[in-house]
Design a protein around this motif. Sequence first.
Motif, PDB file in Angstrom:
ATOM      1  N   GLY A 129       0.820  -1.210   0.000  1.00 15.90           N
ATOM      2  CA  GLY A 129       0.000   0.000   0.000  1.00 15.90           C
ATOM      3  C   GLY A 129       0.852   1.257   0.000  1.00 15.90           C
ATOM      4  N   ASP A 130       1.910   1.267   0.826  1.00 13.26           N
ATOM      5  CA  ASP A 130       2.820   2.418   0.857  1.00 13.26           C
ATOM      6  C   ASP A 130       3.518   2.608  -0.483  1.00 13.26           C
ATOM      7  N   ILE A 131       3.958   1.504  -1.067  1.00 11.99           N
ATOM      8  CA  ILE A 131       4.622   1.575  -2.372  1.00 11.99           C
ATOM      9  C   ILE A 131       3.664   2.129  -3.423  1.00 11.99           C
ATOM     10  N   ALA A 132       2.431   1.678  -3.400  1.00 11.28           N
ATOM     11  CA  ALA A 132       1.440   2.152  -4.378  1.00 11.28           C
ATOM     12  C   ALA A 132       1.221   3.650  -4.248  1.00 11.28           C
ATOM     13  N   VAL A 133       1.135   4.143  -3.006  1.00 17.88           N
ATOM     14  CA  VAL A 133       0.949   5.584  -2.786  1.00 17.88           C
ATOM     15  C   VAL A 133       2.167   6.349  -3.306  1.00 17.88           C
ATOM     16  N   ASN A 134       3.370   5.837  -3.017  1.00 17.41           N
ATOM     17  CA  ASN A 134       4.594   6.502  -3.488  1.00 17.41           C
ATOM     18  C   ASN A 134       4.664   6.524  -5.007  1.00 17.41           C
ATOM     19  N   ILE A 135       4.275   5.436  -5.640  1.00 17.88           N
ATOM     20  CA  ILE A 135       4.311   5.374  -7.101  1.00 17.88           C
ATOM     21  C   ILE A 135       3.318   6.375  -7.698  1.00 17.88           C
TER      22      ILE A 135
END
Length: 136
Positions: free
Chosen positions: A39-45
């Motif tokens: 989820g964090d990676i998706a937000v960063n992307i």
Amino acid sequence: MEMTIAEKVSYIKGLVEGMKLDTETNEGKILAAIIDVLGDIAVNIEDIDEDLAEVTDIVTDVEDAVMDLEDEIYGDEECDCCDCDDDELYEITCPACNNTITADFDVISSGAIDCPNCGEKLEFDLSALEDCDCCE
């Protein structure tokens, strides 16, 4: 329509919640942690994609402004007297070894090159460009 990364992570999170995964077990803790990281990676992307789109717009605007400025300073230097496009690539076939060489206008305008395959000297007839001031 293809799902975004954030939507895919949310879907996986929903699947895990629907399975009533026990987050007190070691496996459950690991899966929950992995889903949180995803989820964090998706937000960063998504943030990076937005920033990239903004930078792309700015670069395009700057490029357009520079081109306008070049036209204003140097004028329109397009040449209608010949076909001497500096970006165009030409294919040359060596008569000695039949090797095909790709070269740009700068190489052609030098008048001659050696074939990289056999070393044969390849000369170019530039007589059509003699009356053209822009191609010298």
